[in-house]
Enzyme design. Structure first.
Site, PDB file in Angstrom:
ATOM      1  N   ARG A 109       6.729   8.725  -5.035  1.00  0.00           N
ATOM      2  CA  ARG A 109       7.704   7.624  -5.098  1.00  0.00           C
ATOM      3  C   ARG A 109       7.005   6.276  -5.333  1.00  0.00           C
ATOM      4  NH1 ARG A 109       9.116   2.612  -3.594  1.00  0.00           N
ATOM      5  NH2 ARG A 109       8.162   3.016  -1.569  1.00  0.00           N
TER       6      ARG A 109
ATOM      7  N   HIS B  32       1.076   1.176   6.383  1.00  0.00           N
ATOM      8  CA  HIS B  32       1.120   1.310   4.915  1.00  0.00           C
ATOM      9  C   HIS B  32       0.268   0.173   4.353  1.00  0.00           C
ATOM     10  CE1 HIS B  32       3.393   2.404   1.112  1.00  0.00           C
ATOM     11  NE2 HIS B  32       2.849   1.245   0.772  1.00  0.00           N
TER      12      HIS B  32
ATOM     13  N   HIS C 191      -2.180  -1.613   1.384  1.00  0.00           N
ATOM     14  CA  HIS C 191      -2.530  -1.697  -0.036  1.00  0.00           C
ATOM     15  C   HIS C 191      -3.964  -2.212  -0.131  1.00  0.00           C
ATOM     16  CE1 HIS C 191       1.850  -1.910  -1.758  1.00  0.00           C
ATOM     17  NE2 HIS C 191       1.562  -0.749  -1.208  1.00  0.00           N
TER      18      HIS C 191
ATOM     19  N   CYS D 220       3.926  -2.099  -5.204  1.00  0.00           N
ATOM     20  CA  CYS D 220       5.324  -2.533  -5.227  1.00  0.00           C
ATOM     21  C   CYS D 220       5.630  -3.267  -6.524  1.00  0.00           C
ATOM     22  CB  CYS D 220       5.602  -3.435  -4.027  1.00  0.00           C
ATOM     23  SG  CYS D 220       7.280  -4.069  -4.046  1.00  0.00           S
TER      24      CYS D 220
HETATM   25 ZN    ZN Z   1       2.741   0.898  -1.246  1.00  0.00          ZN
END
Ligand code: ZN
Length: 306
Positions: A17, A210, A212, A243
């Site tokens: 995703r 989460h 990055h 994103c």
């Molecule tokens: Zn991400």
């Protein structure tokens, strides 16, 4: 009381995703299913499989229903679907996801751009989604986005993050994920913010991170989060994605690099580094370019001569 670092953690692979949603290469549904099967074969037990958002907004995820129908089901594998509203929840339930994930952005400006509402509006949506998921008998998790900084508003006060966390906790999420959506955090920020969230939600809510790797601090942040008591980590095979609605915010941390780090730290993941590296190379073929992750190039710790 200081949190104890976990000796085993769970990895949620988000490549299907978060990884693919903004990719220039359109990946056929059957190939997405293959990607997910490869991850399951490697030992990943939870995956962000797809999202149920408007197909015009994210064309790459327009096949959410078809993908869910194509996936083999395993008793111990959880497929998570990202949803943004009631319509998405209904689609996710009909498609047979095991769990939904909702997003609440900690800054109003970014929340408006991402979800068309303020943080308070997103909190109300989350509450409704959590209730709907509960009624349908599936789990609901929530990601707090832009916890460490916002592309439009800059720094986000830690008090704001804590108060958003306190609000989302009221609806009983399976866990609260803390996301560095634009990849600006460094370890002391992680220690502070994970600590603040833990303090306000209490010891029983599972925390997920989460990160990055946009500014190459993602893995240092993992270590800080682990030490602060985080038990679940998001990452994407090859480190693909990020994103699409945050300017220049690329770079999920790579699952294979995360597994190497955790393996060498003696933290169990149940995921095979070797399988992941093979799949990262397969992914390079598929996308027609190198992936950001390091381990598929370097390989694991040298075995030495017998
Ligand atoms: Zn991400």
């Amino acid at each position: 009381m200081p949190q104890q670092a976990a000796t085993a953690v769970e990895i949620v692979d988000v490549a299907p995703r978060d990884g693919l949603q903004a990719d220039a290469v359109t990946v056929p549904t059957a190939t997405k299913a293959q990607l997910i099967e490869r991850l399951v074969d490697a030992g990943v037990r939870r995956l962000e499989a797809t999202s149920f958002v408007h197909p015009k907004r994210v064309p790459q995820m327009a096949d959410a229903e078809d993908l869910m129908a194509a996936l083999p089901r395993h008793e111990n594998v959880t497929y998570i679907g990202l949803v943004m509203n009631r319509r998405g929840l209904d689609r996710a339930i009909d498609a047979g996801v095991d769990e939904i994930n909702a997003v609440v952005v900690c800054s109003d400006t970014f929340c408006e751009r991402n979800q068309g509402t303020t943080t308070a509006g997103a909190l109300a949506v989350w509450e409704d989604l959590a209730q709907g998921a509960r009624e349908a008998g599936i789990g609901a998790g929530v990601t707090l986005s832009a916890v460490f900084g916002c592309p439009y508003e800059g720094p986000i006060p830690v008090e704001r993050v804590a108060s958003v966390a306190a609000e989302v906790a009221k609806s009983g999420p399976v866990e609260i994920a803390i996301a560095d959506t634009i990849g600006v955090a460094v370890p002391p920020d992680v220690t502070e913010r994970v600590g603040a969230v833990r303090e306000i939600v209490g010891p029983d809510v599972r925390l997920r991170a989460h990160f990055h790797n946009t500014r190459n601090t993602g893995f240092a942040n993992v270590v800080a989060a682990l030490e602060a008591g985080v038990e679940v980590f998001d990452s994407s095979l090859g480190g693909i994605g990020g994103c699409p609605f945050a300017p220049a915010a690329t770079g999920n941390i790579a699952t294979e690099d995360l597994v190497y780090l955790l393996d060498r730290m003696g933290v169990e993941t149940g995921v095979s580094l070797e399988s992941l590296c093979e799949s990262a190379l397969w992914l390079e073929e598929l996308l027609g370019r190198p992936v950001p992750g390091y381990l598929s190039k370097a390989g694991g710790f040298p075995r030495g001569r017998d």
